[in-house]
Design a protein around this motif. Structure first.
Motif, PDB file in Angstrom:
ATOM      1  N   TYR A 104       2.869   5.689  -8.367  1.00 55.12           N
ATOM      2  CA  TYR A 104       2.239   5.198  -9.590  1.00 55.12           C
ATOM      3  C   TYR A 104       2.224   6.257 -10.683  1.00 55.12           C
ATOM      4  CZ  TYR A 104      -2.094   7.662  -8.433  1.00 55.12           C
ATOM      5  OH  TYR A 104      -3.022   8.610  -8.154  1.00 55.12           O
ATOM      6  N   GLU A 105       2.161   7.546 -10.314  1.00 56.14           N
ATOM      7  CA  GLU A 105       2.138   8.606 -11.324  1.00 56.14           C
ATOM      8  C   GLU A 105       3.386   8.594 -12.203  1.00 56.14           C
ATOM      9  OE1 GLU A 105       1.601   9.711  -7.999  1.00 56.14           O
ATOM     10  OE2 GLU A 105      -0.372  10.671  -8.019  1.00 56.14           O
ATOM     11  N   ASN A 106       4.540   8.204 -11.643  1.00 55.78           N
ATOM     12  CA  ASN A 106       5.785   8.172 -12.408  1.00 55.78           C
ATOM     13  C   ASN A 106       5.749   7.139 -13.533  1.00 55.78           C
ATOM     14  OD1 ASN A 106       6.832   8.637  -9.294  1.00 55.78           O
ATOM     15  ND2 ASN A 106       7.820   9.970 -10.774  1.00 55.78           N
ATOM     16  N   HIS A 107       4.943   6.100 -13.384  1.00 54.37           N
ATOM     17  CA  HIS A 107       5.029   4.958 -14.300  1.00 54.37           C
ATOM     18  C   HIS A 107       3.700   4.536 -14.925  1.00 54.37           C
ATOM     19  CE1 HIS A 107       9.143   4.379 -12.971  1.00 54.37           C
ATOM     20  NE2 HIS A 107       8.720   4.488 -11.728  1.00 54.37           N
ATOM     21  N   GLU A 108       2.619   5.223 -14.639  1.00 56.87           N
ATOM     22  CA  GLU A 108       1.295   4.765 -15.053  1.00 56.87           C
ATOM     23  C   GLU A 108       1.160   4.549 -16.556  1.00 56.87           C
ATOM     24  OE1 GLU A 108      -3.326   5.463 -13.858  1.00 56.87           O
ATOM     25  OE2 GLU A 108      -1.964   7.165 -13.652  1.00 56.87           O
ATOM     26  N   LEU A 109       1.568   5.511 -17.368  1.00 55.63           N
ATOM     27  CA  LEU A 109       1.412   5.359 -18.825  1.00 55.63           C
ATOM     28  C   LEU A 109       2.263   4.231 -19.377  1.00 55.63           C
ATOM     29  CD1 LEU A 109       1.231   9.076 -19.983  1.00 55.63           C
ATOM     30  CD2 LEU A 109      -0.624   7.416 -19.810  1.00 55.63           C
ATOM     31  N   GLU A 110       3.498   4.111 -18.913  1.00 50.68           N
ATOM     32  CA  GLU A 110       4.366   3.050 -19.392  1.00 50.68           C
ATOM     33  C   GLU A 110       3.842   1.676 -18.968  1.00 50.68           C
ATOM     34  OE1 GLU A 110       9.131   2.231 -19.835  1.00 50.68           O
ATOM     35  OE2 GLU A 110       8.443   3.754 -18.445  1.00 50.68           O
ATOM     36  N   MET A 111       3.296   1.594 -17.760  1.00 51.76           N
ATOM     37  CA  MET A 111       2.733   0.327 -17.287  1.00 51.76           C
ATOM     38  C   MET A 111       1.516  -0.060 -18.121  1.00 51.76           C
ATOM     39  SD  MET A 111       3.287   0.646 -13.163  1.00 51.76           S
ATOM     40  CE  MET A 111       2.531  -0.944 -12.797  1.00 51.76           C
ATOM     41  N   GLN A 112       0.683   0.903 -18.480  1.00 50.74           N
ATOM     42  CA  GLN A 112      -0.482   0.608 -19.316  1.00 50.74           C
ATOM     43  C   GLN A 112      -0.059   0.039 -20.665  1.00 50.74           C
ATOM     44  OE1 GLN A 112      -2.853   4.145 -19.624  1.00 50.74           O
ATOM     45  NE2 GLN A 112      -3.632   3.955 -17.537  1.00 50.74           N
ATOM     46  N   ARG A 113       1.010   0.558 -21.233  1.00 49.87           N
ATOM     47  CA  ARG A 113       1.509   0.047 -22.521  1.00 49.87           C
ATOM     48  C   ARG A 113       1.924  -1.423 -22.419  1.00 49.87           C
ATOM     49  NH1 ARG A 113       4.970   4.804 -22.598  1.00 49.87           N
ATOM     50  NH2 ARG A 113       3.633   6.482 -23.267  1.00 49.87           N
ATOM     51  N   LEU A 114       2.320  -1.854 -21.210  1.00 46.35           N
ATOM     52  CA  LEU A 114       2.736  -3.240 -20.988  1.00 46.35           C
ATOM     53  C   LEU A 114       1.571  -4.159 -20.627  1.00 46.35           C
ATOM     54  CD1 LEU A 114       5.908  -2.541 -18.827  1.00 46.35           C
ATOM     55  CD2 LEU A 114       5.853  -3.274 -21.218  1.00 46.35           C
ATOM     56  N   GLY A 115       0.396  -3.575 -20.390  1.00 46.71           N
ATOM     57  CA  GLY A 115      -0.744  -4.376 -19.949  1.00 46.71           C
ATOM     58  C   GLY A 115      -0.841  -4.476 -18.444  1.00 46.71           C
ATOM     59  N   LEU A 116      -0.153  -3.584 -17.732  1.00 46.27           N
ATOM     60  CA  LEU A 116      -0.234  -3.505 -16.273  1.00 46.27           C
ATOM     61  C   LEU A 116      -1.125  -2.315 -15.943  1.00 46.27           C
ATOM     62  CD1 LEU A 116       3.569  -4.014 -15.581  1.00 46.27           C
ATOM     63  CD2 LEU A 116       1.763  -5.652 -15.034  1.00 46.27           C
ATOM     64  N   TYR A 117      -2.415  -2.594 -15.724  1.00 43.66           N
ATOM     65  CA  TYR A 117      -3.403  -1.540 -15.513  1.00 43.66           C
ATOM     66  C   TYR A 117      -3.643  -1.322 -14.029  1.00 43.66           C
ATOM     67  CZ  TYR A 117      -4.219  -2.283 -20.444  1.00 43.66           C
ATOM     68  OH  TYR A 117      -4.048  -2.404 -21.797  1.00 43.66           O
ATOM     69  N   MET A 118      -3.965  -0.073 -13.688  1.00 44.26           N
ATOM     70  CA  MET A 118      -4.210   0.289 -12.286  1.00 44.26           C
ATOM     71  C   MET A 118      -5.567   0.947 -12.140  1.00 44.26           C
ATOM     72  SD  MET A 118      -0.574   1.948 -11.175  1.00 44.26           S
ATOM     73  CE  MET A 118       0.006   2.551 -12.759  1.00 44.26           C
ATOM     74  N   THR A 119      -6.124   0.821 -10.948  1.00 42.65           N
ATOM     75  CA  THR A 119      -7.369   1.492 -10.603  1.00 42.65           C
ATOM     76  C   THR A 119      -7.291   1.945  -9.163  1.00 42.65           C
ATOM     77  OG1 THR A 119      -9.783   1.326 -10.613  1.00 42.65           O
ATOM     78  CG2 THR A 119      -8.565  -0.601  -9.850  1.00 42.65           C
ATOM     79  N   LYS A 120      -8.163   2.870  -8.818  1.00 45.07           N
ATOM     80  CA  LYS A 120      -8.283   3.294  -7.430  1.00 45.07           C
ATOM     81  C   LYS A 120      -8.924   2.176  -6.638  1.00 45.07           C
ATOM     82  CE  LYS A 120      -9.102   8.157  -8.457  1.00 45.07           C
ATOM     83  NZ  LYS A 120     -10.061   9.262  -8.286  1.00 45.07           N
ATOM     84  N   GLY A 121      -8.953   2.298  -5.338  1.00 41.53           N
ATOM     85  CA  GLY A 121      -9.614   1.306  -4.495  1.00 41.53           C
ATOM     86  C   GLY A 121     -11.130   1.408  -4.599  1.00 41.53           C
TER      87      GLY A 121
END
Length: 129
Positions: A104-121
């Motif tokens: 996820y570290e490789n793509h986190e910022l780009e995914m956020q720009r697309l509206g694909l947000y991540m969180t920890k468990g």
């Protein structure tokens, strides 16, 4: 007469979706043929030349190095190449699957720009782990 409705697949609840904090939306995608079984939660990139989707891999140079969406179902590409994917939403980052050696570290910022947000468990007490 043309079919106005075609079933592409189905979605079963999983531990992929982290909640409704952000809107969730689906799209239909065409996966590259004969790429094996691709699991629910796989982050997909789109090959520019063909328009088909494959697991995102930052070492690729064909367009699929950039995330576009998250696969919403398990698919065996030898049998079926059309699938449903999330184009935006809120996901548990440890449930996401990436191609190659990506995380996820490789793509986190780009995914956020697309509206694909991540969180920890979330731990057993309901706190973010």
């Amino acid at each position: 007469m043309r079919d106005l409705y075609t079933k592409l697949g189905s979605v079963d609840p999983t531990n992929l979706i982290a909640g409704s904090r952000y809107p969730i939306d689906h799209i239909g995608v065409t996966l590259a043929e004969d790429t094996g079984e691709i699991k629910n939660g796989t982050v997909l990139g789109k090959i520019t030349a063909t328009g088909v989707y494959v697991p995102v891999d930052s070492t690729a140079t064909d367009g699929s190095e950039s995330p576009v969406c998250v696969l919403a179902e398990d698919i065996d590409t030898a049998i079926l190449t059309d699938a449903v994917a999330y184009r935006c939403g809120y996901f548990y980052r440890d449930a996401l699957i990436f191609g190659g050696s990506d995380t996820y570290e490789n793509h986190e910022l780009e995914m956020q720009r697309l509206g694909l947000y991540m969180t920890k468990g979330v731990n057993e007490k309901g706190a973010v782990a």
